[in-house]
Design a protein around this motif. Structure first.
Motif, PDB file in Angstrom:
ATOM      1  N   VAL A   6       0.825  -1.203   0.000  1.00  0.00           N
ATOM      2  CA  VAL A   6       0.000   0.000   0.000  1.00  0.00           C
ATOM      3  C   VAL A   6       0.862   1.257   0.000  1.00  0.00           C
ATOM      4  O   VAL A   6       1.959   1.286   0.566  1.00  0.00           O
ATOM      5  N   LEU A   7       0.353   2.264  -0.671  1.00  0.00           N
ATOM      6  CA  LEU A   7       0.948   3.595  -0.670  1.00  0.00           C
ATOM      7  C   LEU A   7       0.342   4.333   0.514  1.00  0.00           C
ATOM      8  O   LEU A   7      -0.858   4.613   0.533  1.00  0.00           O
ATOM      9  N   THR A   8       1.152   4.600   1.537  1.00  0.00           N
ATOM     10  CA  THR A   8       0.621   5.161   2.779  1.00  0.00           C
ATOM     11  C   THR A   8       0.872   6.655   2.925  1.00  0.00           C
ATOM     12  O   THR A   8       0.259   7.301   3.771  1.00  0.00           O
TER      13      THR A   8
ATOM     14  N   TYR B 247      11.411   3.074  -6.921  1.00  0.00           N
ATOM     15  CA  TYR B 247      11.560   1.641  -7.139  1.00  0.00           C
ATOM     16  C   TYR B 247      11.645   0.930  -5.794  1.00  0.00           C
ATOM     17  O   TYR B 247      12.233   1.439  -4.845  1.00  0.00           O
ATOM     18  N   ASP B 248      11.080  -0.287  -5.751  1.00  0.00           N
ATOM     19  CA  ASP B 248      11.246  -1.095  -4.545  1.00  0.00           C
ATOM     20  C   ASP B 248      10.976  -2.558  -4.865  1.00  0.00           C
ATOM     21  O   ASP B 248      10.258  -2.878  -5.824  1.00  0.00           O
ATOM     22  N   THR B 249      11.550  -3.443  -4.051  1.00  0.00           N
ATOM     23  CA  THR B 249      11.396  -4.886  -4.227  1.00  0.00           C
ATOM     24  C   THR B 249      11.273  -5.549  -2.868  1.00  0.00           C
ATOM     25  O   THR B 249      11.949  -5.155  -1.912  1.00  0.00           O
ATOM     26  N   TRP B 250      10.408  -6.552  -2.797  1.00  0.00           N
ATOM     27  CA  TRP B 250      10.225  -7.328  -1.573  1.00  0.00           C
ATOM     28  C   TRP B 250      10.382  -8.806  -1.912  1.00  0.00           C
ATOM     29  O   TRP B 250       9.814  -9.289  -2.898  1.00  0.00           O
TER      30      TRP B 250
ATOM     31  N   LYS C 117       8.771   1.647   3.936  1.00  0.00           N
ATOM     32  CA  LYS C 117       9.911   2.066   3.125  1.00  0.00           C
ATOM     33  C   LYS C 117       9.651   3.497   2.674  1.00  0.00           C
ATOM     34  O   LYS C 117       8.684   3.764   1.952  1.00  0.00           O
ATOM     35  N   ILE C 118      10.516   4.395   3.106  1.00  0.00           N
ATOM     36  CA  ILE C 118      10.341   5.819   2.839  1.00  0.00           C
ATOM     37  C   ILE C 118      11.289   6.244   1.720  1.00  0.00           C
ATOM     38  O   ILE C 118      12.498   6.017   1.794  1.00  0.00           O
TER      39      ILE C 118
ATOM     40  N   THR D 223       5.871   6.876   0.638  1.00  0.00           N
ATOM     41  CA  THR D 223       6.063   5.817   1.627  1.00  0.00           C
ATOM     42  C   THR D 223       5.224   4.606   1.247  1.00  0.00           C
ATOM     43  O   THR D 223       4.039   4.728   0.930  1.00  0.00           O
ATOM     44  N   LEU D 224       5.861   3.433   1.285  1.00  0.00           N
ATOM     45  CA  LEU D 224       5.206   2.172   0.951  1.00  0.00           C
ATOM     46  C   LEU D 224       5.257   1.237   2.149  1.00  0.00           C
ATOM     47  O   LEU D 224       6.194   1.276   2.941  1.00  0.00           O
ATOM     48  N   ARG D 225       4.257   0.371   2.246  1.00  0.00           N
ATOM     49  CA  ARG D 225       4.198  -0.588   3.347  1.00  0.00           C
ATOM     50  C   ARG D 225       3.599  -1.897   2.848  1.00  0.00           C
ATOM     51  O   ARG D 225       2.641  -1.895   2.077  1.00  0.00           O
ATOM     52  N   VAL D 226       4.171  -3.009   3.283  1.00  0.00           N
ATOM     53  CA  VAL D 226       3.608  -4.320   2.980  1.00  0.00           C
ATOM     54  C   VAL D 226       2.830  -4.793   4.198  1.00  0.00           C
ATOM     55  O   VAL D 226       3.360  -4.841   5.306  1.00  0.00           O
TER      56      VAL D 226
END
Length: 205
Positions: free
Chosen positions: A12-14, A155-158, A172-173, A182-185
């Motif tokens: 999610v984009l928080t 960019y981001d990877t999990w 992840k900021i 900011t993204l959050r899983v």
């Protein structure tokens, strides 16, 4: 306890804040975000896209808060990994490339850069991110003909194998001089993938 082999996640984009306008003197802008998300599940690499619009927002104002999150992935199990490549744009005209037009533009650009063939080679997450960026850069060239301005890429990877798996419940900021993202899983079923277009897919071993 979260089971990364079968339990679902949502990315999610928080938080989102645009810190400047590319048109001097404008305090209100019309930004939008184009997201490409790629996962690798059960030997299949799937690349999907979606656009999010944020009309008439004030520069430096928080566009997204914890009360108004946007789902970028899920709910679903990503498999081995999931990557996100986000492109923020500022609309500067009344000409909007949306809906089927945007889907066709992304699909056409993906075909031009050989996305399916590239995915068939079972690339790494880093290579997939570079491929998604190449697609979005091609899309941006067309959008800029409508005088839209590119704000930034994120960019981001999990990974399933990291601890905790997919970095669940961690933020992840991404902060720069032009935007904060900011993204959050989350292991919870937040939102859904309605409206996403899968434009490239390949079976890999």
């Amino acid at each position: 306890m979260f089971n990364p082999l079968k339990d679902h996640t949502s990315i999610v984009l928080t938080d989102l804040r645009i810190k400047k306008s590319f048109d001097p003197g404008r305090n209100y802008i019309d930004p939008y975000l184009i997201a490409i998300v790629t996962d690798k599940k059960d030997g299949v690499l799937r690349m999907s896209s979606k656009r999010f619009d944020f009309p008439n927002v004030k520069v430096y104002e928080r566009i997204i808060t914890s009360d108004s999150t946007f789902s970028l992935y899920g709910p679903g199990n990503p498999g081995e990994f999931v990557t996100t490549t986000l492109m923020l744009m500022e609309s500067d005209s009344d000409i909007r490339i949306v809906g089927q037009q945007l889907d066709d533009l992304i699909s056409g650009t993906a075909e031009e850069v050989g996305a399916v063939a590239a995915l068939s080679g079972n690339p790494s997450a880093i290579a997939i991110t570079a491929l998604a960026q190449k697609i979005l850069q091609g899309v941006a060239k067309v959008l800029q003909q409508n005088k839209d301005d590119q704000i930034c890429f994120v960019y981001d990877t999990w990974f399933q194998g990291e601890l905790p798996p997919y970095g669940i419940n961690q933020y992840k900021i991404h902060s720069s001089s032009v935007a904060d993202v900011t993204l959050r899983v989350s292991p919870l079923l937040v939102g859904g993938q309605q409206g996403w277009m899968t434009f490239a897919q390949a079976e890999v071993k």
